[in-house]
Design an enzyme around this catalytic site. Structure first.
Site: not given
Length: 285
Positions: A34, A60, A97, A120, A124, A150, A159, A183, A185, A190, A251
């Protein structure tokens, strides 16, 4: 005044589109028949039907490895939109990003070297470099890149694995009364920025000076912080799981927006704290 929003079926694009009157809007997203397809969107700019472009469409996913697909969507289509906008001398606002900073530890400033670690982020980075050259080559150009950190909020359900930890943790707490965190964390941080702040900044960006700007709170929070806030609100418990082997070395340990540039330019600050943002997400479930 008619604004074109690409990625209009996505998270940020759909939330931005909601802030415009329907008769002042053209929507583009190949996932929705549409809406305009990419060729029609470029044609609408060329026909003079558009007075501003908000280019939020992209592949993304950080796990996509199809170079043809990711290059066509994130570089070629972006370039076609930009060139059409330059031809008509209309504002072009696009989503960059914070992934361009790679594994560098924040705070991240816009002039820091870009060190992308996935396809990705590479796309960018490439488009940001092209934009910077265009701004040098065409002083009258109106181009604004927004390096989103983030982003979280409502409408993330589509997503999948790319959804924010806020979305994932709320789902886990609701379904299982248990939130799983990797583990260590507590040591991964972020810059979580709520969708309402992102939409406000993005909409205002048509009036920014041509440049690339960070869009974040400037206040990094750990994944464990997010889990504990949600666990307390939804009466869930937090459990640790092993850190995935495939993420080691890829990471980011810390993302943090340095907001000096956008603050000195006099643009609206990010205002929603993580606690308030989570409350807003929970209220819209």
């Amino acid at each position: 005044m008619t604004s074109l929003v690409t990625g209009a079926a996505g998270f940020i694009g759909s939330c931005l589109a909601d802030t415009f009157p329907a008769d002042q809007l053209l929507l583009c997203d190949p996932r929705d028949d549409k809406m305009l397809n990419p060729d029609a969107a470029v044609g609408a700019i060329g026909d003079g039907a558009v007075t501003a472009v908000y280019h939020l469409g992209a592949i993304s996913s950080t796990t996509v490895t199809d170079l043809v697909k990711v290059t066509q969507e994130n570089i070629l289509f972006s370039s076609r939109l930009l060139e059409a906008s330059l031809e008509k001398n209309i504002p072009f606002v696009y989503a960059s990003s914070a992934s361009v900073y790679g594994t560098m530890v924040g705070p991240h400033r816009e002039w820091h070297p870009m060190k992308p670690v996935n396809y990705y982020a590479i796309t960018k980075t490439a488009f940001d470099m092209m934009v910077r050259q265009k701004i040098k080559d065409i002083p009258t150009a109106r181009i604004v890149g927004l390096r989103y950190f983030n982003v979280y909020g409502h409408r993330e359900h589509h997503k999948g694995d790319m959804a924010s930890p806020v979305h994932k943790f709320i789902h886990q707490a609701t379904e299982n009364k248990q939130i799983q965190v990797f583990e260590g964390s507590h040591g991964y941080h972020r810059d979580f920025v709520h969708i309402d702040d992102v939409v406000e900044m993005t909409k205002a960006a048509v009036d920014f000076e041509s440049d690339i700007y960070n869009v974040g709170t400037g206040i990094p929070r750990s994944f464990l912080d997010v889990a504990n806030i949600i666990a307390k609100k939804l009466d869930a418990r937090v459990v640790e799981i092993p850190f995935p082997a495939h993420l080691k070395g890829k990471y980011q340990s810390n993302t943090q927006s340095d907001n000096e540039k956008i603050t000195l330019a006099g643009y609206p600050p990010i205002r929603i704290s993580l606690e308030e943002g989570i409350e807003r997400v929970l209220a819209k479930r």
